[in-house]
Write a protein that holds these residues in place. Structure first.
Motif, PDB file in Angstrom:
ATOM      1  N   HIS A 297       0.759  -1.212   0.208  1.00 11.18           N
ATOM      2  CA  HIS A 297       0.157   0.072   0.172  1.00 11.18           C
ATOM      3  C   HIS A 297       0.769   1.374   0.051  1.00 11.18           C
ATOM      4  CE1 HIS A 297      -4.047  -1.628   0.723  1.00 11.18           C
ATOM      5  NE2 HIS A 297      -3.525  -2.719   1.036  1.00 11.18           N
ATOM      6  N   GLY A 298       2.181   1.129  -0.102  1.00 14.72           N
ATOM      7  CA  GLY A 298       2.898   2.136  -0.100  1.00 14.72           C
ATOM      8  C   GLY A 298       3.063   2.797   1.371  1.00 14.72           C
ATOM      9  N   LEU A 299       2.916   1.949   2.235  1.00 15.66           N
ATOM     10  CA  LEU A 299       3.084   2.393   3.712  1.00 15.66           C
ATOM     11  C   LEU A 299       4.094   1.865   4.231  1.00 15.66           C
ATOM     12  CD1 LEU A 299      -0.725   2.247   4.608  1.00 15.66           C
ATOM     13  CD2 LEU A 299       0.754   4.254   3.663  1.00 15.66           C
ATOM     14  N   THR A 300       4.458   2.054   5.714  1.00 13.58           N
ATOM     15  CA  THR A 300       5.268   1.478   6.767  1.00 13.58           C
ATOM     16  C   THR A 300       4.758   0.740   7.712  1.00 13.58           C
ATOM     17  OG1 THR A 300       5.864   3.378   7.727  1.00 13.58           O
ATOM     18  CG2 THR A 300       7.341   3.023   5.987  1.00 13.58           C
ATOM     19  N   ALA A 301       5.104  -0.318   8.331  1.00 11.56           N
ATOM     20  CA  ALA A 301       4.458  -0.814   9.420  1.00 11.56           C
ATOM     21  C   ALA A 301       5.550  -1.418  10.362  1.00 11.56           C
ATOM     22  CB  ALA A 301       3.921  -1.818   9.292  1.00 11.56           C
ATOM     23  N   SER A 302       5.352  -1.474  11.774  1.00  7.89           N
ATOM     24  CA  SER A 302       5.987  -1.949  12.635  1.00  7.89           C
ATOM     25  C   SER A 302       5.394  -3.244  13.486  1.00  7.89           C
ATOM     26  CB  SER A 302       6.429  -1.035  13.947  1.00  7.89           C
ATOM     27  OG  SER A 302       5.363  -0.573  14.488  1.00  7.89           O
ATOM     28  N   ALA A 303       5.969  -4.261  13.762  1.00  5.25           N
ATOM     29  CA  ALA A 303       5.231  -5.335  14.515  1.00  5.25           C
ATOM     30  C   ALA A 303       6.342  -5.758  15.550  1.00  5.25           C
ATOM     31  CB  ALA A 303       5.288  -6.442  13.535  1.00  5.25           C
ATOM     32  N   GLU A 304       5.678  -5.478  16.850  1.00  2.00           N
ATOM     33  CA  GLU A 304       6.697  -5.485  18.144  1.00  2.00           C
ATOM     34  C   GLU A 304       6.112  -6.613  18.966  1.00  2.00           C
ATOM     35  OE1 GLU A 304       8.392  -3.173  21.852  1.00  2.00           O
ATOM     36  OE2 GLU A 304       7.411  -2.308  20.224  1.00  2.00           O
ATOM     37  N   PHE A 305       6.486  -7.533  19.213  1.00  2.00           N
ATOM     38  CA  PHE A 305       6.063  -8.706  20.204  1.00  2.00           C
ATOM     39  C   PHE A 305       6.453  -8.161  21.422  1.00  2.00           C
ATOM     40  CE2 PHE A 305       6.552 -11.249  16.731  1.00  2.00           C
ATOM     41  CZ  PHE A 305       5.309 -12.076  16.523  1.00  2.00           C
ATOM     42  N   VAL A 306       5.363  -7.987  22.409  1.00  2.49           N
ATOM     43  CA  VAL A 306       5.888  -7.391  23.704  1.00  2.49           C
ATOM     44  C   VAL A 306       5.685  -8.078  24.971  1.00  2.49           C
ATOM     45  CG1 VAL A 306       4.893  -4.849  23.037  1.00  2.49           C
ATOM     46  CG2 VAL A 306       3.192  -6.494  23.780  1.00  2.49           C
ATOM     47  N   ASP A 307       5.031  -9.414  24.864  1.00  2.70           N
ATOM     48  CA  ASP A 307       4.813 -10.268  25.849  1.00  2.70           C
ATOM     49  C   ASP A 307       4.739 -11.730  25.582  1.00  2.70           C
ATOM     50  OD1 ASP A 307       4.532 -11.098  28.329  1.00  2.70           O
ATOM     51  OD2 ASP A 307       2.565 -11.000  28.461  1.00  2.70           O
ATOM     52  N   SER A 308       5.088 -12.757  25.971  1.00  3.51           N
ATOM     53  CA  SER A 308       4.851 -13.949  25.308  1.00  3.51           C
ATOM     54  C   SER A 308       5.262 -15.064  26.309  1.00  3.51           C
ATOM     55  CB  SER A 308       5.838 -14.114  24.221  1.00  3.51           C
ATOM     56  OG  SER A 308       7.398 -14.034  24.418  1.00  3.51           O
ATOM     57  N   TYR A 309       4.505 -16.270  26.283  1.00  6.84           N
ATOM     58  CA  TYR A 309       4.955 -17.505  27.234  1.00  6.84           C
ATOM     59  C   TYR A 309       5.359 -18.647  26.193  1.00  6.84           C
ATOM     60  CZ  TYR A 309       3.634 -15.405  31.842  1.00  6.84           C
ATOM     61  OH  TYR A 309       3.481 -14.443  32.927  1.00  6.84           O
ATOM     62  N   PRO A 310       6.036 -19.531  26.508  1.00 11.57           N
ATOM     63  CA  PRO A 310       5.969 -20.770  25.452  1.00 11.57           C
ATOM     64  C   PRO A 310       4.986 -21.736  25.977  1.00 11.57           C
ATOM     65  CG  PRO A 310       7.790 -20.909  27.590  1.00 11.57           C
ATOM     66  CD  PRO A 310       7.100 -19.340  27.596  1.00 11.57           C
ATOM     67  N   ALA A 311       4.779 -22.628  25.143  1.00 13.56           N
ATOM     68  CA  ALA A 311       3.766 -23.691  25.290  1.00 13.56           C
ATOM     69  C   ALA A 311       4.141 -24.328  26.831  1.00 13.56           C
ATOM     70  CB  ALA A 311       3.721 -24.545  24.296  1.00 13.56           C
ATOM     71  N   THR A 312       3.055 -24.874  27.459  1.00 16.12           N
ATOM     72  CA  THR A 312       3.069 -25.819  28.464  1.00 16.12           C
ATOM     73  C   THR A 312       3.311 -27.273  27.997  1.00 16.12           C
ATOM     74  OG1 THR A 312       2.192 -24.134  29.909  1.00 16.12           O
ATOM     75  CG2 THR A 312       2.333 -26.275  30.899  1.00 16.12           C
TER      76      THR A 312
END
Length: 406
Positions: A297-312
């Protein structure tokens, strides 16, 4: 059986402790009031107690008299079992109407961690009374910060897995449910037990302008909308239905009024997966999709992982062992195999990445309430039955002694 009888004898005291913790819930990694209650309840027991530095955790080690060794994990110290209870609350205003309901505005034990802490105190008392039987050591892990802050990871960094000297040989955790499971019924499974959870913040950046002249602007909203739908297509076309991935866009914010094209659009996303392979691949795929869609689309974007837990992930042998202990101690009718993994997430997963063990659910729906319709964990109306405290303490106790002597 001695364990269940002994646990029943202290059931009233455990309920008193649980209700005291429930009435003064604390959120996050710093739980000074809760820590004080736990320490008071453990006072006088033959435990080696260590307090956390980055968080108000309590680690208590019970060394069996037949396996004292040098007291520092040397020769003769024997095997080690870790038992864990989380003890933090949630930012919820309680609406149960209980006479011991939260006295702290905006905080509630809506996930049953007050019960977990009381059950583990009960196990420490029961196992201490039979210390002579222990051929090894038991580590009692009282953990803050399970709700999104990774308190288990902090405790691991501070040495909880090695608190007895040698690394723990096995680890177990119980978790109550206010609905779905009948009261007193326990459930678990081999392999994936709970999902990995990722929190992802996406920002699509364009160029604002007048709503009547979009050709003079760079509108981020259509691109953000396309990202929402493309994420769902990615899941259905790119991932195995037998190793599922769930992506939900729970928040979409852009603009301030009807005739202004905004500069940016923001999305908040949760992602669930059930294997390390799918987790790694979905993280990579989502970031790539976001950037490429915006670029188209001629735009920019950011994608930030802010929190996570692995699978139990339950160890196959330890999960089978836990099921056997439930059947032998509480009765065969008390264990129901969990057919599928649960989509919730748990930071006990960090422990199970390092030590074989099992995570077991325990039904605590109040008497006379249908588990199928009762308010579930994290509801302001969630109610848990104190009657399961003795069974939880007995099960913790028997898991420890039977695993040490296995």
């Amino acid at each position: 059986m001695a364990a269940t009888q002994d646990a029943a004898a202290i059931g009233g005291e455990l309920a008193h402790l649980r209700r005291a913790i429930h009435a003064e819930p604390e959120i996050g990694l710093q739980l000074p009031l809760t820590q004080d209650k736990i320490l008071a309840a453990l006072d006088g027991l033959p435990l080696e107690i260590t307090l956390g530095t980055a968080l108000t955790s309590v680690t208590a080690v019970l060394r069996g008299e037949a396996a004292k060794g040098d007291g520092a994990g040397g020769a003769g110290s024997g095997p080690v079992v870790l038992l864990r209870a989380d003890m933090d609350a949630l930012p919820i205003t309680e609406r149960t109407g209980l006479d011991f309901a939260s006295r702290i505005d905006g905080a509630m034990h809506a996930c049953g961690h007050d019960l977990h802490a009381a059950m583990l105190v009960g196990a420490a008392r029961l196992r201490s009374a039979r210390r002579a039987e222990l051929p090894g050591s038991v580590v009692f892990m009282f953990q803050p910060g399970e709700e999104g802050l990774g308190g288990a990871r902090y405790m691991i960094e501070e040495g909880v897995l090695d608190a007895a000297g040698p690394r723990a040989d096995a680890a177990y955790a119980l978790h109550v449910a206010s609905a779905e499971l009948p009261t007193g019924v326990l459930s678990s499974r081999e392999g994936p037990m709970m999902a990995a959870a990722e929190a992802l913040d996406i920002t699509v950046t364009g160029r604002g302008g007048h709503g009547s002249e979009p050709h003079h602007a760079a509108d981020p909203i259509p691109a953000a909308c396309e990202i929402v739908t493309a994420l769902q297509v990615m899941v259905t076309r790119g991932f195995d239905i037998f190793d599922p991935v769930v992506i939900t866009v729970g928040s979409f914010h852009a603009g301030t009024t009807n005739n202004v094209i905004p500069d940016e659009a923001r999305l908040q996303v949760t992602i669930r997966s059930f294997s390390a392979e799918s987790r790694a691949r979905v993280r990579e795929s989502v970031v790539r999709l976001v950037h490429q869609t915006a670029a188209a689309h001629g735009l920019t974007a950011s994608a930030e992982f802010v929190d996570s837990y692995p699978a139990t992930i339950n160890d196959q042998q330890e999960a089978r062992f836990a099921a056997e202990v439930v059947a032998e101690v509480l009765g065969e009718d008390r264990y129901h195999p969990q057919p599928n993994p649960l989509p919730g997430a748990e930071d006990f997963s960090y422990v199970l990445e390092a030590v074989p063990g099992a995570f077991v659910m325990l039904g605590a729906c109040p008497p006379g309430v249908d588990p199928a319709t009762a308010p579930f964990n994290h509801s302001a109306l969630a109610v848990f039955d104190d009657m399961v405290l003795a069974d939880g303490a007995a099960l913790f106790t028997e898991l420890a002694i039977r695993r040490l002597t296995r």
